[in-house]
Write a protein that holds these residues in place. Structure first.
Motif, PDB file in Angstrom:
ATOM      1  N   LYS A  89       1.058  -1.087   0.230  1.00  0.00           N
ATOM      2  CA  LYS A  89       0.312   0.066  -0.066  1.00  0.00           C
ATOM      3  C   LYS A  89       0.467   1.472  -0.192  1.00  0.00           C
ATOM      4  CE  LYS A  89      -4.698  -1.739   2.251  1.00  0.00           C
ATOM      5  NZ  LYS A  89      -3.747  -3.126   2.811  1.00  0.00           N
ATOM      6  N   VAL A 105      -8.167   8.000  -2.177  1.00  0.00           N
ATOM      7  CA  VAL A 105      -7.960   8.391  -0.658  1.00  0.00           C
ATOM      8  C   VAL A 105      -6.761   9.011  -0.026  1.00  0.00           C
ATOM      9  CG1 VAL A 105      -8.781   7.908   1.858  1.00  0.00           C
ATOM     10  CG2 VAL A 105      -9.843   6.240   0.035  1.00  0.00           C
ATOM     11  N   LYS A 162      -3.041   1.803   8.279  1.00  0.00           N
ATOM     12  CA  LYS A 162      -2.422   0.455   7.450  1.00  0.00           C
ATOM     13  C   LYS A 162      -1.093   0.006   7.611  1.00  0.00           C
ATOM     14  CE  LYS A 162      -6.667   1.688   4.121  1.00  0.00           C
ATOM     15  NZ  LYS A 162      -7.838   1.638   3.394  1.00  0.00           N
ATOM     16  N   ALA A 196      -4.245  -8.408   3.462  1.00  0.00           N
ATOM     17  CA  ALA A 196      -5.822  -8.200   2.626  1.00  0.00           C
ATOM     18  C   ALA A 196      -7.195  -8.655   4.061  1.00  0.00           C
ATOM     19  CB  ALA A 196      -5.855  -9.590   1.750  1.00  0.00           C
ATOM     20  N   ALA A 242      -8.584  -6.588   5.208  1.00  0.00           N
ATOM     21  CA  ALA A 242      -8.758  -6.146   5.652  1.00  0.00           C
ATOM     22  C   ALA A 242      -8.226  -6.293   7.142  1.00  0.00           C
ATOM     23  CB  ALA A 242     -10.675  -6.039   6.761  1.00  0.00           C
ATOM     24  N   VAL A 282      -5.880  -3.775   9.021  1.00  0.00           N
ATOM     25  CA  VAL A 282      -6.655  -2.194   8.782  1.00  0.00           C
ATOM     26  C   VAL A 282      -7.292  -1.529   9.440  1.00  0.00           C
ATOM     27  CG1 VAL A 282      -8.664  -0.943   7.153  1.00  0.00           C
ATOM     28  CG2 VAL A 282      -6.449  -2.050   6.712  1.00  0.00           C
ATOM     29  N   GLN A 319      -4.966   6.887   6.031  1.00  0.00           N
ATOM     30  CA  GLN A 319      -5.563   7.763   5.366  1.00  0.00           C
ATOM     31  C   GLN A 319      -6.687   8.204   5.800  1.00  0.00           C
ATOM     32  OE1 GLN A 319      -7.135   4.292   2.498  1.00  0.00           O
ATOM     33  NE2 GLN A 319      -5.102   4.305   1.402  1.00  0.00           N
ATOM     34  N   ARG A 356     -19.233  -4.984  -2.113  1.00  0.00           N
ATOM     35  CA  ARG A 356     -19.066  -6.234  -0.241  1.00  0.00           C
ATOM     36  C   ARG A 356     -19.519  -5.310   0.611  1.00  0.00           C
ATOM     37  NH1 ARG A 356     -12.514  -7.187  -1.018  1.00  0.00           N
ATOM     38  NH2 ARG A 356     -12.591  -5.108  -1.448  1.00  0.00           N
ATOM     39  N   ALA A 383     -15.405  -3.245   5.068  1.00  0.00           N
ATOM     40  CA  ALA A 383     -15.930  -4.406   3.376  1.00  0.00           C
ATOM     41  C   ALA A 383     -15.418  -4.991   3.448  1.00  0.00           C
ATOM     42  CB  ALA A 383     -16.366  -3.080   2.739  1.00  0.00           C
ATOM     43  N   SER A 384     -14.116  -5.278   3.047  1.00  0.00           N
ATOM     44  CA  SER A 384     -13.362  -6.538   2.320  1.00  0.00           C
ATOM     45  C   SER A 384     -13.045  -8.117   3.533  1.00  0.00           C
ATOM     46  CB  SER A 384     -11.767  -6.143   1.594  1.00  0.00           C
ATOM     47  OG  SER A 384     -10.361  -6.815   2.529  1.00  0.00           O
ATOM     48  N   ASP A 441     -10.183  -1.529  -4.556  1.00  0.00           N
ATOM     49  CA  ASP A 441     -11.849  -1.270  -3.762  1.00  0.00           C
ATOM     50  C   ASP A 441     -11.063   0.404  -3.714  1.00  0.00           C
ATOM     51  OD1 ASP A 441     -11.079  -3.864  -3.487  1.00  0.00           O
ATOM     52  OD2 ASP A 441     -10.080  -3.281  -1.765  1.00  0.00           O
ATOM     53  N   VAL A 492     -14.155   3.653  -2.300  1.00  0.00           N
ATOM     54  CA  VAL A 492     -14.887   4.024  -0.949  1.00  0.00           C
ATOM     55  C   VAL A 492     -16.173   5.377  -1.750  1.00  0.00           C
ATOM     56  CG1 VAL A 492     -14.424   3.166   0.505  1.00  0.00           C
ATOM     57  CG2 VAL A 492     -13.348   5.587  -0.074  1.00  0.00           C
ATOM     58  N   VAL A 496      -8.997   2.833  -2.621  1.00  0.00           N
ATOM     59  CA  VAL A 496      -8.969   2.238  -1.049  1.00  0.00           C
ATOM     60  C   VAL A 496      -7.064   1.809  -1.523  1.00  0.00           C
ATOM     61  CG1 VAL A 496      -8.588   1.112   0.802  1.00  0.00           C
ATOM     62  CG2 VAL A 496     -10.361   2.449   0.113  1.00  0.00           C
ATOM     63  N   GLU A 497      -7.024   0.823  -2.279  1.00  0.00           N
ATOM     64  CA  GLU A 497      -6.505   0.144  -2.716  1.00  0.00           C
ATOM     65  C   GLU A 497      -5.907  -0.900  -4.189  1.00  0.00           C
ATOM     66  OE1 GLU A 497      -5.271  -3.685  -0.631  1.00  0.00           O
ATOM     67  OE2 GLU A 497      -7.357  -4.392  -0.848  1.00  0.00           O
TER      68      GLU A 497
HETATM   69  N1  LIG Z   1      -9.563   5.018   3.814  1.00  0.00           N
HETATM   70  C1  LIG Z   1     -10.762   4.565   4.212  1.00  0.00           C
HETATM   71  N2  LIG Z   1     -12.162   4.913   4.644  1.00  0.00           N
HETATM   72  C2  LIG Z   1     -12.949   4.315   4.699  1.00  0.00           C
HETATM   73  N3  LIG Z   1     -13.145   2.408   4.303  1.00  0.00           N
HETATM   74  C3  LIG Z   1     -12.259   2.404   4.637  1.00  0.00           C
HETATM   75  C4  LIG Z   1     -10.872   2.742   3.978  1.00  0.00           C
HETATM   76  N4  LIG Z   1      -9.477   2.290   3.705  1.00  0.00           N
HETATM   77  C5  LIG Z   1     -10.379   0.684   3.743  1.00  0.00           C
HETATM   78  N5  LIG Z   1     -11.754   0.803   4.123  1.00  0.00           N
HETATM   79  C6  LIG Z   1     -12.680   0.224   3.915  1.00  0.00           C
HETATM   80  O1  LIG Z   1     -12.173  -1.731   4.452  1.00  0.00           O
HETATM   81  C7  LIG Z   1     -12.089  -1.698   3.727  1.00  0.00           C
HETATM   82  C8  LIG Z   1     -10.262  -2.711   3.751  1.00  0.00           C
HETATM   83  O2  LIG Z   1      -9.452  -1.957   3.519  1.00  0.00           O
HETATM   84  P1  LIG Z   1      -8.302  -2.354   2.395  1.00  0.00           P
HETATM   85  O3  LIG Z   1      -9.060  -2.779   1.022  1.00  0.00           O
HETATM   86  O4  LIG Z   1      -7.023  -1.125   2.151  1.00  0.00           O
HETATM   87  O5  LIG Z   1      -7.269  -3.868   3.201  1.00  0.00           O
HETATM   88  P2  LIG Z   1      -6.823  -4.180   2.828  1.00  0.00           P
HETATM   89  O6  LIG Z   1      -7.081  -6.229   3.523  1.00  0.00           O
HETATM   90  O7  LIG Z   1      -5.863  -4.617   1.681  1.00  0.00           O
HETATM   91  O8  LIG Z   1      -8.104  -5.529   1.754  1.00  0.00           O
HETATM   92  P3  LIG Z   1      -8.209  -6.774   0.360  1.00  0.00           P
HETATM   93  O9  LIG Z   1      -9.080  -7.832   0.965  1.00  0.00           O
HETATM   94  O10 LIG Z   1      -9.054  -6.248  -0.602  1.00  0.00           O
HETATM   95  O11 LIG Z   1      -7.034  -6.408   0.028  1.00  0.00           O
HETATM   96  C9  LIG Z   1     -11.900  -2.050   2.550  1.00  0.00           C
HETATM   97  O12 LIG Z   1     -12.494  -3.011   2.168  1.00  0.00           O
HETATM   98  C10 LIG Z   1     -12.881  -0.252   2.673  1.00  0.00           C
HETATM   99  O13 LIG Z   1     -14.539  -1.261   3.117  1.00  0.00           O
END
Ligand SMILES: Nc1ncnc2c1ncn2[C@@H]1O[C@H](COP(=O)(O)OP(=O)(O)OP(=O)(O)O)[C@@H](O)[C@H]1O
Ligand SMILES: [Mg+2]
Length: 338
Positions: A89, A104, A129, A134, A136, A139, A213, A237, A246-247, A282, A284, A293-294
């Motif tokens: 990230k 974001v 983060k 992954a 979440a 996070v 973020q 999601r 969500a993730s 992803d 928002v 977001v990523e």
């Molecule tokens: N800055 C933000 N503001 C609001 N919600 C956020 C933010 N960053 C992340 N989220 C929420 O948190 C979730 C997880 O964040 P992120 O996608 O960065 O993590 P991840 O663990 O890498 O996810 P993935 O499983 O998609 O790889 C997102 O799906 C979103 O719903």
């Protein structure tokens, strides 16, 4: 034309192999972990490897192998443009900022002093983060300066485990109660409390930086848009109950009428600008504006994701089932021909 495929259970490779078999495309199964992998690839034009961010062996060398082959003139999937920022990230922050992509607002600091200064000056809540992870897992919402300072101290002190067994067990318990995990899954989570996973041991701790973020509130779901060689498909999601993430919630929504056209446009524009093979973004929503977001070159394998139609670059929508794995193989063949 011969494509080398590294096969892994529960990955894209099974589908690549099926596509090649059904379409009489010559392929060779290779083992990227073998010391003589370069030799094994001598009679191949391309390598396809769905390497994983949480595989203790892949994280040691998958990118290095793929990029070496690419530098030597072979076609690889994922290639450098699609893969260097995978599970990174921090890398994505600079990448998206460099091309003015709507991301974001994100903040990274590499010294305790500067990080503390920023925490004191900024507003909360923020989202903290780790650079990798992954579902979440890594996070979390940081509600106050005090909590922010605690995180900074830890980031520049003993660091963070990339795999948190207690959080993982809680998540399994939540899914078990919601009916989407079995009792065995919960037991496995308990086991992991006692014995660290190989990934956890090998990946080690994350420290020496902080990444935050802005928190974008009022999103009941995030929008996942998957770009694969000039086409996009999507899913929504839902966020976990009483949470903002969500993730990994395991609750997909495939009502395509809810997918933001603006987000689709951004997904195509960014992928074209960066010349990506594959990109799962992803998004928002912030006052009607989708913010990235990523991104990741890979996406989940749930068959439901591939039944609800896709868009081409002109945003024409094609309903029904489709095969993104076939698009990958065809994309690689096309690149070989070029
Ligand atoms: N800055 C933000 N503001 C609001 N919600 C956020 C933010 N960053 C992340 N989220 C929420 O948190 C979730 C997880 O964040 P992120 O996608 O960065 O993590 P991840 O663990 O890498 O996810 P993935 O499983 O998609 O790889 C997102 O799906 C979103 O719903
Ligand atoms: Mg995500």
């Amino acid at each position: 034309m011969r494509i080398a495929i590294h096969h892994r259970k529960n990955s894209f490779s099974k589908h690549w192999i099926n596509y090649c078999t059904q379409n009489s495309i010559e392929y060779k199964l290779v083992n990227c972990y073998d010391n003589d992998i370069i030799l094994q690839l001598e009679d191949c034009d391309a390598l396809m490897w769905h390497h994983q961010h949480i595989n203790p062996r892949d994280i040691k060398f998958a990118k290095q192998l793929c990029f070496s082959l690419e530098m030597a003139g072979k076609i690889v999937f994922p290639d450098f443009r699609s893969g260097w920022h995978f599970d990174d990230k921090l890398g994505q922050k600079y990448l998206f900022e460099s091309i003015n992509a709507p991301m974001v607002p994100s903040y990274a600091y590499y010294s305790k002093q500067e990080a503390k200064k920023w925490v004191k000056e900024t507003t909360f809540p923020k989202v903290f983060k780790l650079r990798g992870g992954a579902s979440a897992d890594n996070v979390r919402l940081v509600k106050s300066k005090k909590e922010g300072l605690r995180i900074v101290n830890k980031a520049f002190g003993r660091g963070f485990n990339q795999y948190n067994a207690l959080k993982n067990l809680n998540e399994r318990w939540r899914k078990y109660r919601a009916g989407s995990a079995t009792w065995n899954d919960v037991l496995r989570g308990m086991g992991r409390m006692a014995v660290a996973t190989p990934f956890s041991r090998i990946a080690g701790k994350e420290c020496g930086y902080v990444y935050f973020q802005d928190f974008i509130p009022n999103n009941d779901y995030d929008t996942r848009i998957n770009f694969v060689y000039g086409k996009c498909f999507a899913s929504l999601r839902k966020v976990r109950e009483g949470d903002f993430r969500a993730s990994g919630s395991g609750e997909g929504d495939f009502d395509m009428s809810k997918v933001s056209t603006k987000a689709l446009r951004i997904a195509f524009e960014v992928a074209n600008k960066l010349q990506l093979q594959s990109a799962a973004y992803d998004f928002v929503m912030h006052n009607g504006q989708p913010l990235i977001v990523e991104v990741s070159y890979g996406f989940g394998l749930h068959p439901e994701m591939f039944k609800h139609g896709y868009w081409d670059a002109d945003l024409n929508y094609y309903p029904g089932s489709f095969d993104p794995y076939g698009w990958m193989v065809e994309g690689v063949i096309e690149s070989c021909k070029k």
